[in-house]
Design an enzyme around this catalytic site. Structure first.
Site, PDB file in Angstrom:
ATOM      1  N   TYR A   1       7.384   5.652  -8.205  1.00  0.00           N
ATOM      2  CA  TYR A   1       7.997   4.185  -8.486  1.00  0.00           C
ATOM      3  C   TYR A   1       9.168   4.353  -9.272  1.00  0.00           C
ATOM      4  O   TYR A   1      10.133   3.494  -8.848  1.00  0.00           O
ATOM      5  CB  TYR A   1       6.594   3.638  -9.021  1.00  0.00           C
ATOM      6  CG  TYR A   1       6.831   2.352  -9.468  1.00  0.00           C
ATOM      7  CD1 TYR A   1       6.998   1.202  -8.561  1.00  0.00           C
ATOM      8  CD2 TYR A   1       7.026   1.880 -10.651  1.00  0.00           C
ATOM      9  CE1 TYR A   1       6.788   0.173  -8.994  1.00  0.00           C
ATOM     10  CE2 TYR A   1       7.065   0.651 -11.161  1.00  0.00           C
ATOM     11  CZ  TYR A   1       7.156  -0.276 -10.310  1.00  0.00           C
ATOM     12  OH  TYR A   1       7.263  -1.592 -10.441  1.00  0.00           O
TER      13      TYR A   1
ATOM     14  N   LYS B   1      12.503   2.462  -8.104  1.00  0.00           N
ATOM     15  CA  LYS B   1      13.217   1.765  -8.927  1.00  0.00           C
ATOM     16  C   LYS B   1      14.645   1.619  -9.595  1.00  0.00           C
ATOM     17  O   LYS B   1      15.544   0.869  -9.416  1.00  0.00           O
ATOM     18  CB  LYS B   1      12.284   1.137  -9.966  1.00  0.00           C
ATOM     19  CG  LYS B   1      11.022   0.230  -9.515  1.00  0.00           C
ATOM     20  CD  LYS B   1      11.450  -0.701  -8.762  1.00  0.00           C
ATOM     21  CE  LYS B   1      10.063  -1.513  -8.543  1.00  0.00           C
ATOM     22  NZ  LYS B   1      10.002  -2.698  -7.524  1.00  0.00           N
TER      23      LYS B   1
END
Length: 312
Positions: free
Chosen positions: A174, A178
């Protein structure tokens, strides 16, 4: 008095729940026609059967309030379905003006335990999903600009995270996705500026299905709006999508609970120069050793140090 987004068309991905839903409702409130995209899988890890329900419900909510909206239930991480989403917006509302990328999933695991599929699936939905829609939106604006011989109106708002800025031990997939979204955003901002298009990214902090574990220990207030409500994030998205934000481009903003922070691009903290043609091991140890001597071994930059903010 006209609304700031009147006559414009917006696509919002992952808009069936949480942040995406709040953003779609805000854009509609400001006058935009909205294509509500959501794949509709119930699991925050992307599991479960796809469903038209969430996207249809939000689109209906917008229409019931007097706005214009249609649903799209495709997977934005699929290249062809992302193309269909952009084409649907242009076909139904004449053109696309605003793209808000919000779709995402979580498959959390420590880096030493993470499987290849857990890595690939999160990168696919977040990073590839952002690229896919951006690619087709950018081509749409470029073609329109060339046909008109002038700049057109285009706004991209991407969704990054403080997990990229400050690190997140159990979310290497993640956090990497991002961080990649920020790089995609700044590159896109440079590439599309001449066509009249801006691209910015936000790092929202909100209580949603994806963050239920993160904020589990923070109780909702008995009265008033929850400081972690997605409704605190939506107004910034509406602003960045508006004509008023024409000068805001290639920026990263943290937003939550009535606070917006503009994140500065990385700066050089210290510089060391070799006294000969190239560094030696001993010289580097003599220079860098004292610089990091006050830090415990293995400690990373704290979130407050990275952001210049105090976190709760």
């Amino acid at each position: 008095m006209s609304l700031p987004l009147e006559g414009l068309c917006a696509v919002v991905t992952g808009a069936g729940r949480g942040l995406g839903r709040a953003e779609a409702l805000e854009l509609a409130r400001l006058g935009a026609a909205v294509v509500v995209n959501d794949y509709g899988r119930p699991g925050r890890d992307g599991s479960g059967a796809a469903s038209a329900g969430p996207a249809e419900e939000v689109a209906a909510e917008i229409r019931d309030a007097g706005g214009r909206a249609i649903a799209h239930t495709g997977d934005v991480a699929d290249f062809a379905e992302a193309r269909d989403l952009v084409e649907l917006a242009a076909r139904e509302f004449g053109k696309l003006d605003i793209l808000v990328n919000n779709a995402g999933i979580l498959r959390d695991r420590m880096v030493f335990s993470m499987t290849e599929d857990e890595w690939d699936s999160v990168i696919r939905v977040h990073l590839k999903g952002h690229f896919n829609t951006t690619h087709f939106a950018a081509a749409h604006w470029r073609e329109r600009s060339k046909a008109a011989g002038a700049a057109v109106y285009g706004r991209i708002v991407n969704t990054s995270s403080e997990a990229f800025l400050a690190g997140s031990a159990g979310q290497p997939n993640y956090a990497a996705a991002k961080g990649g979204i920020v790089g995609l955003t700044t590159s896109t901002a440079l590439a599309l500026a001449k066509y009249g298009v801006t691209a910015n990214a936000i790092c929202p902090r909100a209580r949603t299905r994806m963050t239920e574990d993160v904020f589990a220990g923070l109780a909702r207030p008995e009265r008033g709006l929850d400081p972690l409500a997605p409704e605190h994030v939506a107004p910034l998205v509406g602003y960045l999508a508006s004509p008023a934000a024409a000068r805001v481009n290639g920026q990263l903003l943290v937003v939550h609970g009535g606070m917006v922070a503009v994140v500065e691009r990385p700066r050089v903290r210290a510089q060391f120069d070799s006294k000969q043609e190239t560094f030696t091991y001993d010289e580097l140890d003599a220079l860098l050793g004292p610089h990091y001597a006050e830090r415990p071994p293995g400690e990373t930059f704290a979130a407050a140090e990275v952001l210049g903010l105090k976190r709760e």
